[in-house]
Design a protein around this motif. Sequence first.
Motif, PDB file in Angstrom:
ATOM      1  N   VAL A 140      50.414  24.491  51.405  1.00  0.00           N
ATOM      2  CA  VAL A 140      50.057  23.553  50.256  1.00  0.00           C
ATOM      3  C   VAL A 140      51.085  22.875  49.711  1.00  0.00           C
ATOM      4  O   VAL A 140      51.977  23.670  49.266  1.00  0.00           O
ATOM      5  CB  VAL A 140      49.038  24.477  49.167  1.00  0.00           C
ATOM      6  CG1 VAL A 140      48.709  23.442  47.951  1.00  0.00           C
ATOM      7  CG2 VAL A 140      47.871  24.890  49.936  1.00  0.00           C
ATOM      8  N   VAL A 149      47.340  17.139  45.166  1.00  0.00           N
ATOM      9  CA  VAL A 149      47.391  18.316  46.066  1.00  0.00           C
ATOM     10  C   VAL A 149      47.153  18.116  47.449  1.00  0.00           C
ATOM     11  O   VAL A 149      46.159  17.626  47.857  1.00  0.00           O
ATOM     12  CB  VAL A 149      46.733  19.410  45.399  1.00  0.00           C
ATOM     13  CG1 VAL A 149      46.790  20.838  46.226  1.00  0.00           C
ATOM     14  CG2 VAL A 149      46.805  19.630  44.118  1.00  0.00           C
ATOM     15  N   LYS A 151      46.732  19.896  51.445  1.00  0.00           N
ATOM     16  CA  LYS A 151      46.641  21.010  52.337  1.00  0.00           C
ATOM     17  C   LYS A 151      46.893  20.549  53.961  1.00  0.00           C
ATOM     18  O   LYS A 151      45.971  20.023  54.147  1.00  0.00           O
ATOM     19  CB  LYS A 151      45.439  21.895  51.762  1.00  0.00           C
ATOM     20  CG  LYS A 151      45.320  23.084  52.801  1.00  0.00           C
ATOM     21  CD  LYS A 151      44.000  23.938  52.561  1.00  0.00           C
ATOM     22  CE  LYS A 151      43.920  24.906  53.160  1.00  0.00           C
ATOM     23  NZ  LYS A 151      42.614  25.855  53.037  1.00  0.00           N
ATOM     24  N   LYS A 208      39.570  26.229  47.486  1.00  0.00           N
ATOM     25  CA  LYS A 208      40.112  24.944  48.029  1.00  0.00           C
ATOM     26  C   LYS A 208      41.734  25.022  48.872  1.00  0.00           C
ATOM     27  O   LYS A 208      41.755  24.279  49.613  1.00  0.00           O
ATOM     28  CB  LYS A 208      40.234  24.121  46.655  1.00  0.00           C
ATOM     29  CG  LYS A 208      38.758  23.842  46.133  1.00  0.00           C
ATOM     30  CD  LYS A 208      38.957  23.036  44.893  1.00  0.00           C
ATOM     31  CE  LYS A 208      37.775  22.598  44.114  1.00  0.00           C
ATOM     32  NZ  LYS A 208      38.058  21.691  43.013  1.00  0.00           N
ATOM     33  N   LEU A 209      42.411  26.102  48.424  1.00  0.00           N
ATOM     34  CA  LEU A 209      43.647  26.007  49.064  1.00  0.00           C
ATOM     35  C   LEU A 209      43.772  27.429  49.899  1.00  0.00           C
ATOM     36  O   LEU A 209      44.718  27.048  50.569  1.00  0.00           O
ATOM     37  CB  LEU A 209      44.583  26.386  47.691  1.00  0.00           C
ATOM     38  CG  LEU A 209      44.571  25.364  46.686  1.00  0.00           C
ATOM     39  CD1 LEU A 209      45.678  25.776  45.392  1.00  0.00           C
ATOM     40  CD2 LEU A 209      44.524  23.808  47.081  1.00  0.00           C
TER      41      LEU A 209
END
Length: 231
Positions: A140, A149, A151, A208-209
């Motif tokens: 990330v 952001v 990924k 999400k990460l």
Amino acid sequence: MTEILIIEDNKDLALGLKNNFEIEGYQVTSATDGLAGLAALEVCTPAIIILDLMMPNMDGFEFLKRIEKLTIKPMILILSARDTEIDKVKGLRLGADDFVTKPFGLMELVARVEALVRRQKKIGDEDSSSRADVFSMEDVTVCLRSRRVLKRGEEVELAPKEFDLLVKLFESRGEVVSRLTLMQKVWGHSAAVESRTIDTHIGELRKKLEADSANPKIIKTVRKIGYRIDN
């Protein structure tokens, strides 16, 4: 004022160097061997270390090995009568930045130290610039200025508070951040935020990460206290 640590067992030479560098405007601390040098690093934060190799108790090579994992590492200039290629290569591979052979010219030594100071400042400026804009954890990448952001190169949409929460955790990476602290820093000192609000946002961040939100590698839970990022 730039600080120098001189690690040299020849007391006359160490005193002469100390006097000359103080005249040049440096703050100077001296130590007589590697062990004393390690002790000095507990109370001072030199920008430059002038290091002899042949010393009692702990030689210069061992000293270099001991300071390899310092968070903020000074520039190292080896000043030694050992002038073989093997010694120079070994010293440089152990983390030294320059190597001056005894006997030496004082003006040249001062000039080399000045060059190291300039190099350190340039590196520090570049690091500060990069840290101010981008940081990475696992796969990330977070861009602070653009609030983006990524990924594995793909953009991830975070809610504003999710982004702020992630940044606050990263700013204290390696340390546990309590839920109360996160409430104050992200929602404001006067905000009436319940603990489960923090947990809900952390849960969304993990979905999400993290590769596996049930076994997070980025945001770790510290039971009954808060959260921690180790990267």
